[in-house]
Motif scaffolding. Structure first.
Motif, PDB file in Angstrom:
ATOM      1  N   LEU A 129      56.995 -46.177  20.778  1.00 25.47           N
ATOM      2  CA  LEU A 129      58.437 -46.013  20.901  1.00 25.47           C
ATOM      3  C   LEU A 129      59.018 -47.224  21.616  1.00 25.47           C
ATOM      4  CD1 LEU A 129      58.790 -42.287  22.074  1.00 25.47           C
ATOM      5  CD2 LEU A 129      59.342 -43.191  19.801  1.00 25.47           C
ATOM      6  N   ALA A 133      63.757 -45.603  24.861  1.00 22.76           N
ATOM      7  CA  ALA A 133      63.761 -44.271  24.251  1.00 22.76           C
ATOM      8  C   ALA A 133      62.648 -43.374  24.777  1.00 22.76           C
ATOM      9  CB  ALA A 133      63.629 -44.402  22.736  1.00 22.76           C
ATOM     10  N   THR A 208      61.454 -44.762  16.579  1.00 24.63           N
ATOM     11  CA  THR A 208      62.472 -44.521  17.595  1.00 24.63           C
ATOM     12  C   THR A 208      63.836 -44.229  16.982  1.00 24.63           C
ATOM     13  OG1 THR A 208      61.336 -45.981  19.165  1.00 24.63           O
ATOM     14  CG2 THR A 208      63.664 -45.518  19.579  1.00 24.63           C
TER      15      THR A 208
END
Length: 363
Positions: A129, A133, A208
């Protein structure tokens, strides 16, 4: 006791592997003939825990139900260790920079081995990710609710194993919902590369932000720059096939590429028949003759995001500057990024800027 030993092995091997992968990303981002000695010096001693952790895991009698975890983790660790060792040894090779680039081939193999553990091991899930995030509760909830084993999500190789000439690799976020349309990023590898490896330059951001990544492999050793009718229709068929099988947002289709892939982005992206709505060539060669073949109506208003390194030793930045001027004069909507410390390598840290430009609103 076996469970406790396995947990101890995981606790040692997971962070050691992730640290090594982060170190490889740093090395890849800053690699050039001039910086290679400094990169090797930076790597020295920083990942010495990986080999002992891998050896300890291999020596352990893991519980049978954890065999798949062990297999994925040990393969990822081995590829990461091989890459680190290859980078350290590169300065002594007859062609140091070639040896260094060759050693980096272990990075995507490590990612492919490691990725299936991302739903089950939080540090691995976070690795795939974007950093801002990792504390996004809504995203974490979507990922937790998704079934990573269902058909048509995750990473896949279509038309043959990873890197097969004329085939492609694909990533679809596990929380894919066919009820809404999804942006598409088509990412073209550099010369002598392949889509199965280049895919991993974009998986973190796709997971993400919620878009599909298609990474083709050229039909030859690189893209058919002088004969676009070979690879151009191939890429179009791939994108069309993905759009048939997944709900693709026709208004957000990005064609991007590194080096020869960036040049081929210009070659097919300026043609009147091109399906892609945005272009983002990176570290690309550009010749003014490309504009003589470009369709004026296609170029007028076309969003183009150029990224090039001031230190690029293969394609000097003057090429990118010339591309900016020529495209602006033809009416394209050009964003130009010249990165002061960037050589001829793929700048993954630029992905976020490209995506903020390509997807200005949250998905």
């Amino acid at each position: 006791m076996a469970d406790e030993a396995a947990i101890e092995a995981l606790a040692a091997l997971v962070p050691a592997t992730l640290r090594a992968l982060h170190a490889i990303e740093f090395a890849s981002r800053h690699l050039s003939p001039q910086t290679l000695p400094q990169i090797v010096e930076t790597l020295a001693g920083r990942n010495d825990d990986l080999a002992p952790a891998l050896a300890a895991s291999r020596a352990l009698d893991w519980p049978g139900r954890l065999a798949p975890v062990r297999d994925h983790l040990e393969r990822a660790a081995a590829f990461a260790e091989e890459t680190i060792q290859g980078l350290r040894a590169a300065p002594e090779a007859p062609q140091p920079i070639v040896a260094a680039y060759r050693s980096l081939r272990g990075y995507p193999r490590a990612c492919e081995a490691l990725y299936p553990l991302s739903p089950f091991l939080r540090p691995v899930g976070h690795f795939f990710l974007e950093q801002p995030a990792r504390s996004d509760a809504d995203l974490q909830a979507r990922l937790a609710a998704a079934d990573p084993t269902r058909e048509g999500v995750g990473f896949m190789h279509i038309g043959g194993p990873s890197g097969t000439r004329g085939a492609f690799s694909l990533y679809v976020p596990e929380y894919y919902d066919p009820a809404r349309s999804w942006p598409l990023v088509v990412a073209l590898h550099g010369g002598s590369g392949n889509g199965g490896a280049f895919l991993w330059s974009w998986v973190r951001e796709a997971r993400t932000r919620g878009f599909i990544v298609l990474a083709p492999t050229a039909s030859g050793s690189t893209w058919s720059l002088m004969e676009p009718e070979i690879d151009g229709p191939l890429i179009d068929r791939m994108a069309s096939g993905v759009a048939n099988d997944w709900n693709v947002d026709s208004s957000h289709q990005l064609l991007t590429g590194m080096s020869d892939g960036g040049t081929f982005t210009y070659v097919i992206g300026l043609d009147a028949a091109c399906r892609f709505t945005h272009l983002a060539p990176v570290a690309a060669s550009f010749h003014p003759m490309l504009m003589t073949a470009a369709d004026p109506d296609r170029v007028r208003g076309l969003p183009v995001h150029i990224v090039h390194g001031t230190q690029d030793w293969m394609f000097p930045p003057e090429m990118a500057q010339g591309a900016e001027r020529a495209l602006r004069q033809a009416g394209a909507d050009v964003t130009y990024r010249e990165v002061a410390d960037l050589s001829h390598t793929y700048p993954r840290d630029e992905n976020a800027r490209i995506l903020d430009w390509f997807l200005p609103t949250p998905r």
